[in-house]
Design a protein around this motif. Structure first.
Motif, PDB file in Angstrom:
ATOM      1  N   PHE A   1       9.468  -3.383   8.861  1.00  0.00           N
ATOM      2  CA  PHE A   1      10.734  -2.782   8.455  1.00  0.00           C
ATOM      3  C   PHE A   1      11.703  -3.821   7.908  1.00  0.00           C
ATOM      4  O   PHE A   1      11.752  -4.966   8.372  1.00  0.00           O
ATOM      5  N   GLY A   2      12.490  -3.373   6.928  1.00  0.00           N
ATOM      6  CA  GLY A   2      13.568  -4.198   6.423  1.00  0.00           C
ATOM      7  C   GLY A   2      14.729  -4.206   7.392  1.00  0.00           C
ATOM      8  O   GLY A   2      14.719  -3.510   8.409  1.00  0.00           O
TER       9      GLY A   2
ATOM     10  N   GLN B   1       5.153   8.237  10.650  1.00  0.00           N
ATOM     11  CA  GLN B   1       5.314   7.946  12.068  1.00  0.00           C
ATOM     12  C   GLN B   1       6.541   8.686  12.573  1.00  0.00           C
ATOM     13  O   GLN B   1       7.603   8.634  11.970  1.00  0.00           O
TER      14      GLN B   1
ATOM     15  N   ILE C   1       7.358   9.280   2.488  1.00  0.00           N
ATOM     16  CA  ILE C   1       6.397   8.214   2.214  1.00  0.00           C
ATOM     17  C   ILE C   1       6.142   8.191   0.712  1.00  0.00           C
ATOM     18  O   ILE C   1       6.008   9.242   0.084  1.00  0.00           O
TER      19      ILE C   1
ATOM     20  N   TYR D   1       7.892  -0.501  18.989  1.00  0.00           N
ATOM     21  CA  TYR D   1       8.818  -1.348  18.244  1.00  0.00           C
ATOM     22  C   TYR D   1       9.952  -1.779  19.161  1.00  0.00           C
ATOM     23  O   TYR D   1      10.330  -1.048  20.089  1.00  0.00           O
TER      24      TYR D   1
ATOM     25  N   GLU E   1       3.945  -1.062   4.156  1.00  0.00           N
ATOM     26  CA  GLU E   1       2.587  -1.261   4.633  1.00  0.00           C
ATOM     27  C   GLU E   1       1.898  -2.110   3.573  1.00  0.00           C
ATOM     28  O   GLU E   1       1.728  -1.664   2.438  1.00  0.00           O
TER      29      GLU E   1
ATOM     30  N   HIS F   1       7.613   3.560   3.428  1.00  0.00           N
ATOM     31  CA  HIS F   1       8.130   4.669   4.229  1.00  0.00           C
ATOM     32  C   HIS F   1       9.641   4.489   4.352  1.00  0.00           C
ATOM     33  O   HIS F   1      10.111   3.372   4.570  1.00  0.00           O
TER      34      HIS F   1
ATOM     35  N   PHE G   1      16.308   2.516   6.696  1.00  0.00           N
ATOM     36  CA  PHE G   1      15.306   1.463   6.784  1.00  0.00           C
ATOM     37  C   PHE G   1      14.117   1.799   5.889  1.00  0.00           C
ATOM     38  O   PHE G   1      13.654   2.943   5.867  1.00  0.00           O
TER      39      PHE G   1
ATOM     40  N   PHE H   1      12.122  10.215  10.106  1.00  0.00           N
ATOM     41  CA  PHE H   1      11.306  10.054   8.906  1.00  0.00           C
ATOM     42  C   PHE H   1      11.908  10.829   7.729  1.00  0.00           C
ATOM     43  O   PHE H   1      12.314  11.986   7.864  1.00  0.00           O
TER      44      PHE H   1
ATOM     45  N   LEU I   1       3.367   6.517  -1.949  1.00  0.00           N
ATOM     46  CA  LEU I   1       2.064   5.858  -1.944  1.00  0.00           C
ATOM     47  C   LEU I   1       1.669   5.310  -3.301  1.00  0.00           C
ATOM     48  O   LEU I   1       1.264   4.174  -3.419  1.00  0.00           O
TER      49      LEU I   1
ATOM     50  N   TYR J   1      13.205   5.735   6.423  1.00  0.00           N
ATOM     51  CA  TYR J   1      13.727   6.356   7.634  1.00  0.00           C
ATOM     52  C   TYR J   1      15.246   6.247   7.631  1.00  0.00           C
ATOM     53  O   TYR J   1      15.822   5.327   7.043  1.00  0.00           O
TER      54      TYR J   1
ATOM     55  N   LEU K   1      13.876  -2.752  13.087  1.00  0.00           N
ATOM     56  CA  LEU K   1      12.793  -2.482  14.035  1.00  0.00           C
ATOM     57  C   LEU K   1      11.709  -3.547  13.867  1.00  0.00           C
ATOM     58  O   LEU K   1      11.223  -3.773  12.773  1.00  0.00           O
TER      59      LEU K   1
ATOM     60  N   TYR L   1       2.566   3.433  18.248  1.00  0.00           N
ATOM     61  CA  TYR L   1       3.140   2.143  17.851  1.00  0.00           C
ATOM     62  C   TYR L   1       4.358   1.874  18.717  1.00  0.00           C
ATOM     63  O   TYR L   1       5.133   2.785  18.997  1.00  0.00           O
TER      64      TYR L   1
ATOM     65  N   LYS M   1       0.068  -1.329  10.113  1.00  0.00           N
ATOM     66  CA  LYS M   1       1.375  -1.325  10.745  1.00  0.00           C
ATOM     67  C   LYS M   1       2.458  -1.369   9.675  1.00  0.00           C
ATOM     68  O   LYS M   1       2.236  -1.791   8.551  1.00  0.00           O
ATOM     69  N   LEU M   2       3.657  -0.935  10.053  1.00  0.00           N
ATOM     70  CA  LEU M   2       4.813  -0.989   9.164  1.00  0.00           C
ATOM     71  C   LEU M   2       5.668  -2.201   9.493  1.00  0.00           C
ATOM     72  O   LEU M   2       5.902  -2.507  10.649  1.00  0.00           O
TER      73      LEU M   2
ATOM     74  N   GLY N   1      -1.306   4.818   4.751  1.00  0.00           N
ATOM     75  CA  GLY N   1      -0.086   5.190   4.054  1.00  0.00           C
ATOM     76  C   GLY N   1       0.239   6.656   4.044  1.00  0.00           C
ATOM     77  O   GLY N   1       1.374   7.045   3.795  1.00  0.00           O
TER      78      GLY N   1
ATOM     79  N   PHE O   1       7.952  -4.625  14.801  1.00  0.00           N
ATOM     80  CA  PHE O   1       6.671  -4.135  15.284  1.00  0.00           C
ATOM     81  C   PHE O   1       6.178  -4.981  16.451  1.00  0.00           C
ATOM     82  O   PHE O   1       6.284  -6.214  16.438  1.00  0.00           O
TER      83      PHE O   1
ATOM     84  N   TYR P   1       0.829  -1.189   0.000  1.00  0.00           N
ATOM     85  CA  TYR P   1       0.000   0.000   0.000  1.00  0.00           C
ATOM     86  C   TYR P   1       0.873   1.253   0.000  1.00  0.00           C
ATOM     87  O   TYR P   1       0.566   2.238  -0.642  1.00  0.00           O
ATOM     88  N   SER P   2       1.967   1.198   0.747  1.00  0.00           N
ATOM     89  CA  SER P   2       2.873   2.340   0.810  1.00  0.00           C
ATOM     90  C   SER P   2       4.250   1.881   1.267  1.00  0.00           C
ATOM     91  O   SER P   2       4.400   0.784   1.815  1.00  0.00           O
TER      92      SER P   2
END
Lengths: 111, 115
Positions: free
Chosen positions: A101-102, B104, A47, B35, A91, A32, A87, A44, A49, A34, B43, B33, A98-99, B100, B45, A29-30
């Motif tokens: 993360f890689g 955060q 984003i 983490y 989503e 992000h 990172f 941040f 989308l 960081y 990170l 949230y 929730k996200l 999206g 979740f 969906y999106s």
């Protein structure tokens, strides 16, 4: 399942360019992005989308290919301040808001 | 405009004790949230809350961990009977909305050490 980032680490000279990739096995969906410096909180960057959308933050830009389920972050004319771990957080449509993360890409910019 | 606040910044607990981590979101943010981050890792979740509601706790261990975000006051992550494997940095993040379009913003984190 977390997105896969590549490369895991990159060393640059000031002024050089780099690309960081983020790939997911899920429909996204999106995405992000960081940046986290050692011992600090993630900050941040941007984003993305829509498919194919590009955004920019200083000389850092990113693209998102929704069909390929991947995003790329472009560091252009890198500065010393770009050093840190980058990172991507994805989503996906199935997992809600929730996200995930890689594992991160460590970037070191040397003078 | 104050950012996300977390306290304490560092917490040392002996095995078997309880750890309470607090997070005050940015003004105007109602989504929180949590983490967990192990050294040199990404990170992970844990839980997503809105005021008085747990929306998604799919990342929380089933035992010993709980989270709340009361109508008044900060969000709290509680770890009972801590073990050495709980040692990590715990970050909270807040957002204005969900989905999206909502970035955060992260707090400075609480570094938990279990001895």
């Amino acid at each position: 399942q977390q997105p896969v980032q590549s490369p895991q680490a990159v060393i640059l000279r000031e002024g050089e360019d780099a690309v960081i990739n983020c790939s997911s096995s899920k429909a996204l969906y999106s995405v992000h992005w960081y940046r986290q410096k050692h011992g600090e909180a993630p900050v941040f960057l941007m984003i993305l989308l829509k498919g194919g959308e590009q955004k920019g933050h200083e000389k850092i830009s990113a693209s998102f290919n929704e069909k390929k389920q991947q995003s790329s972050l472009y560091l252009t004319a890198s500065q010393l301040s770009y050093s840190g771990t980058y990172f991507c957080g994805t989503e996906d449509k199935a997992a809600g808001n929730k996200l995930t993360f890689g594992g991160g890409t460590r970037v070191l910019v040397k003078p | 405009n104050a950012g996300v606040m977390q306290n304490p910044r560092h917490l040392v607990r002996r095995r078997g004790q309880e750890a309470r981590l607090r997070c005050s979101p940015m003004k105007g943010h109602s989504h929180v949230y949590w983490y967990r981050q192990l050294p040199e890792e990404g990170l992970k979740f844990m839980v997503y809350l809105q005021k008085e509601n747990i929306i998604d706790e799919s990342g929380m261990p089933k035992e010993r961990f709980s989270a709340e975000f009361p109508k008044e006051g900060p969000s709290i992550l509680r770890i009972q009977q801590v073990v050495r494997g709980d040692s990590a940095a715990y970050f909270c993040a807040s957002s204005q909305g969900t989905g999206g379009l909502s970035e955060q913003y992260f707090g400075p984190g609480t570094r938990l050490t279990v001895t």
